[in-house]
Design an enzyme around this catalytic site. Structure first.
Site, PDB file in Angstrom:
ATOM      1  N   PRO A  12      19.289  26.038  17.726  1.00 47.52           N
ATOM      2  CA  PRO A  12      19.249  27.532  17.183  1.00 47.52           C
ATOM      3  C   PRO A  12      20.658  28.148  17.345  1.00 47.52           C
ATOM      4  O   PRO A  12      21.524  28.151  18.531  1.00 47.52           O
ATOM      5  CB  PRO A  12      18.354  27.988  18.309  1.00 47.52           C
ATOM      6  CG  PRO A  12      18.429  27.230  19.587  1.00 47.52           C
ATOM      7  CD  PRO A  12      18.555  25.781  18.901  1.00 47.52           C
ATOM      8  N   MET A  13      21.061  28.590  16.344  1.00 48.36           N
ATOM      9  CA  MET A  13      22.565  29.134  16.107  1.00 48.36           C
ATOM     10  C   MET A  13      22.548  30.524  15.461  1.00 48.36           C
ATOM     11  O   MET A  13      22.098  30.494  14.446  1.00 48.36           O
ATOM     12  CB  MET A  13      23.399  28.108  15.572  1.00 48.36           C
ATOM     13  CG  MET A  13      23.979  27.022  16.322  1.00 48.36           C
ATOM     14  SD  MET A  13      24.933  25.860  15.504  1.00 48.36           S
ATOM     15  CE  MET A  13      24.139  25.137  13.998  1.00 48.36           C
ATOM     16  N   VAL A  14      23.048  31.548  16.019  1.00 51.34           N
ATOM     17  CA  VAL A  14      23.116  32.873  15.485  1.00 51.34           C
ATOM     18  C   VAL A  14      23.873  32.686  14.199  1.00 51.34           C
ATOM     19  O   VAL A  14      24.766  32.151  14.122  1.00 51.34           O
ATOM     20  CB  VAL A  14      23.601  34.157  16.445  1.00 51.34           C
ATOM     21  CG1 VAL A  14      23.900  35.182  15.929  1.00 51.34           C
ATOM     22  CG2 VAL A  14      22.879  33.840  17.622  1.00 51.34           C
ATOM     23  N   GLN A  83      13.180  30.358  17.686  1.00 50.72           N
ATOM     24  CA  GLN A  83      13.434  30.611  19.349  1.00 50.72           C
ATOM     25  C   GLN A  83      13.526  32.282  19.401  1.00 50.72           C
ATOM     26  O   GLN A  83      13.863  33.034  18.689  1.00 50.72           O
ATOM     27  CB  GLN A  83      14.826  30.404  19.561  1.00 50.72           C
ATOM     28  CG  GLN A  83      15.396  30.433  21.071  1.00 50.72           C
ATOM     29  CD  GLN A  83      16.701  29.979  21.283  1.00 50.72           C
ATOM     30  OE1 GLN A  83      17.453  30.718  20.725  1.00 50.72           O
ATOM     31  NE2 GLN A  83      17.012  29.022  21.915  1.00 50.72           N
ATOM     32  N   CYS A 112      20.675  30.801  31.481  1.00 51.90           N
ATOM     33  CA  CYS A 112      21.076  30.276  32.611  1.00 51.90           C
ATOM     34  C   CYS A 112      20.638  30.869  33.836  1.00 51.90           C
ATOM     35  O   CYS A 112      21.454  31.427  34.562  1.00 51.90           O
ATOM     36  CB  CYS A 112      22.722  30.008  32.657  1.00 51.90           C
ATOM     37  SG  CYS A 112      23.131  29.329  34.214  1.00 51.90           S
ATOM     38  N   ALA A 224      24.547  21.180  17.457  1.00 49.76           N
ATOM     39  CA  ALA A 224      24.977  22.598  17.240  1.00 49.76           C
ATOM     40  C   ALA A 224      26.413  22.570  16.225  1.00 49.76           C
ATOM     41  O   ALA A 224      26.331  22.556  15.129  1.00 49.76           O
ATOM     42  CB  ALA A 224      25.096  23.305  18.445  1.00 49.76           C
TER      43      ALA A 224
END
Length: 334
Positions: A12-14, A83, A112, A224
Site C-alpha cells: 500500500p503506497m500513498v 488498507q 508502529c 514497495a
C-alpha cells in the site's frame, strides 16, 4: 526451498497504489495488491457508484471527487486488499462494511505502536468477528535506537490472538526512513514466532534478498519502492524464482510507462495522479538518461486585431521530467 508457496505483493503506497498501477502490477505477476491507505471517515462519507462505462466500482466523496476506484475483477483476479487508517473499532467496521463486497480483504495500518493497546486489538477483533473476508494488519519493528526483537515478537503474538489472517512487518522502526538500511535479518526470528502467515516488507529489491528471506522461512513478499520504480519487477522476480537464476533483466522503464499510461487513459485516472506515478518511475533514471519525448498540444491562436480565433496542433520535444510536468492531459503524455 518450496518456491511454489511464494506470494509477491504490491505494498500500500500513498498516491501510487491507485487502479492503473495495481492493474499493471497484477499484469506483471503480483499475486496480491493493496490500495493506498484510506481513512475510515473519508470512506464512510463516500457514495458507491457502479461505473458501467469503465467497468469499475467508484467511491465518490461528497464533492463528487474520486476517493477509490476498483475494477470489478480486482477482488478475485488481483486479490485486492484495502488498507484502512483507523483508530476506532466502530468507524473501522462502518468503513469496512462499505467495501467488503468489492475487495478480497481489509488491512489495518497499525504503524508502529510502542505498546499494542487494548484499543488497537479491539479494532482487529471487531473486524474479524463481523466480516467474512480476510483481515490483516501491517506494523513496523518496535524499538527506539535499536530494534527490540523480543517486544516485536510479543506484539506479533498479541496480534495473532485477535484472529487476523496474516500480519505484514516493515523491517524498520518508526523513526527509521527509507534511506536507513532495513533490518532484513530479523525475519529469521519473527517468522518462527507465529503460526499465521508473516509478510516481509522493506528493501526487497533483488533475487538475492528473496533467497535470503526464503531461507528464513518467509513465503510472502511485499514490494514497495522496487515496484514503484518499475512494476515489471514482479515479472523479473517471477522468472528468477521459476528458473532459480538471476540473469534475467527488468523491462525498460520507459516502455513500462507507456503501458501504465495506456491503462491510466483507459480507466480515466486523474491526470495529477498519473503524472505523479510516471515521475516516480522515471525519477531514478533521470540522472542516467537524458531522454526527450515528443508530445502534441492543441494551442489557440488569433482572436485579436481582427484575426479569427483558431486552434493548431504544435509538437513539443522536452526532457521527460519537463514533459510530464507541463502535460495538461494524459493523452499529451501518450
Amino acid at each position: 526451498m518450496n518456491h511454489q508457496t511464494t506470494q509477491l505483493m504490491l505494498a500500500p503506497m500513498v498516491r501510487i497504489s491507485s487502479l492503473p498501477f495495481r492493474l499493471l502490477a497484477a499484469k506483471y505477476g503480483a499475486h496480491q495488491v493493496y490500495s493506498p491507505e484510506i481513512v475510515d471517515k473519508r470512506l464512510i462519507a463516500t457514495t458507491r457508484v457502479i461505473n458501467k462505462n469503465l467497468n469499475t466500482i467508484d467511491f465518490l466523496d461528497p464533492s463528487n471527487s474520486l476517493c477509490l476506484r476498483i475494477h470489478v475483477n480486482e477482488k478475485l483476479n488481483s486479490k485486492l486488499v484495502l488498507q484502512l487508517g483507523t483508530a476506532c473499532p466502530e468507524l473501522a467496521l462502518q468503513a469496512a462494511l462499505k467495501v467488503k463486497d468489492d475487495v478480497y480483504g481489509i488491512d489495518i495500518n497499525c504503524g508502529c505502536p510502542k505498546k499494542f493497546s487494548i484499543h488497537a486489538g479491539m479494532i482487529l477483533k471487531k473486524l474479524v468477528d463481523n466480516l467474512n473476508i480476510p483481515i490483516t494488519c501491517k506494523i513496523r519493528l518496535l524499538g527506539e535506537k535499536e530494534v527490540d526483537i523480543s517486544a516485536t515478537i510479543d506484539l506479533l503474538k498479541q496480534i495473532e490472538q485477535t484472529g487476523v489472517s496474516a500480519v505484514a512487518v516493515h523491517c524498520r522502526t518508526r523513526e527509521e526512513r527509507p534511506r536507513d538500511r532495513a533490518h532484513v535479518d530479523v525475519f529469521k526470528q519473527l517468522v518462527k514466532a507465529i503460526k499465521i502467515p508473516l509478510i516481509a516488507n522493506g528493501d526487497i529489491f533483488d533475487f538475492d534478498t528473496y533467497l535470503k528471506l526464503k531461507s528464513y522461512g518467509v513465503d510472502n513478499f511485499m514490494l514497495a519502492r522496487a515496484a514503484q520504480d518499475n512494476p515489471s519487477v514482479f515479472k523479473l522476480l517471477t522468472n528468477q524464482i521459476n528458473d532459480g537464476v538471476s540473469h534475467y533483466t527488468i523491462n525498460d522503464v520507459f516502455e513500462v510507462c507507456k503501458e501504465y499510461l495506456k491503462i491510466a487513459i483507459e480507466f480515466d485516472n486523474p491526470t495529477a495522479n498519473t503524472k505523479y506515478c510516471i515521475l516516480q518511475m522515471v525519477q531514478p533514471k533521470l540522472g542516467e538518461v537524458k531522454k526527450k519525448v515528443t508530445f502534441l498540444r492543441r494551442e489557440t491562436v488569433g482572436g485579436n486585431r481582427g484575426v479569427p480565433k483558431s486552434t493548431r496542433i504544435i509538437e513539443l520535444q522536452l526532457p521527460i521530467k519537463d514533459a510530464v510536468a507541463q502535460a495538461k492531459t494524459m493523452q499529451e503524455l501518450w
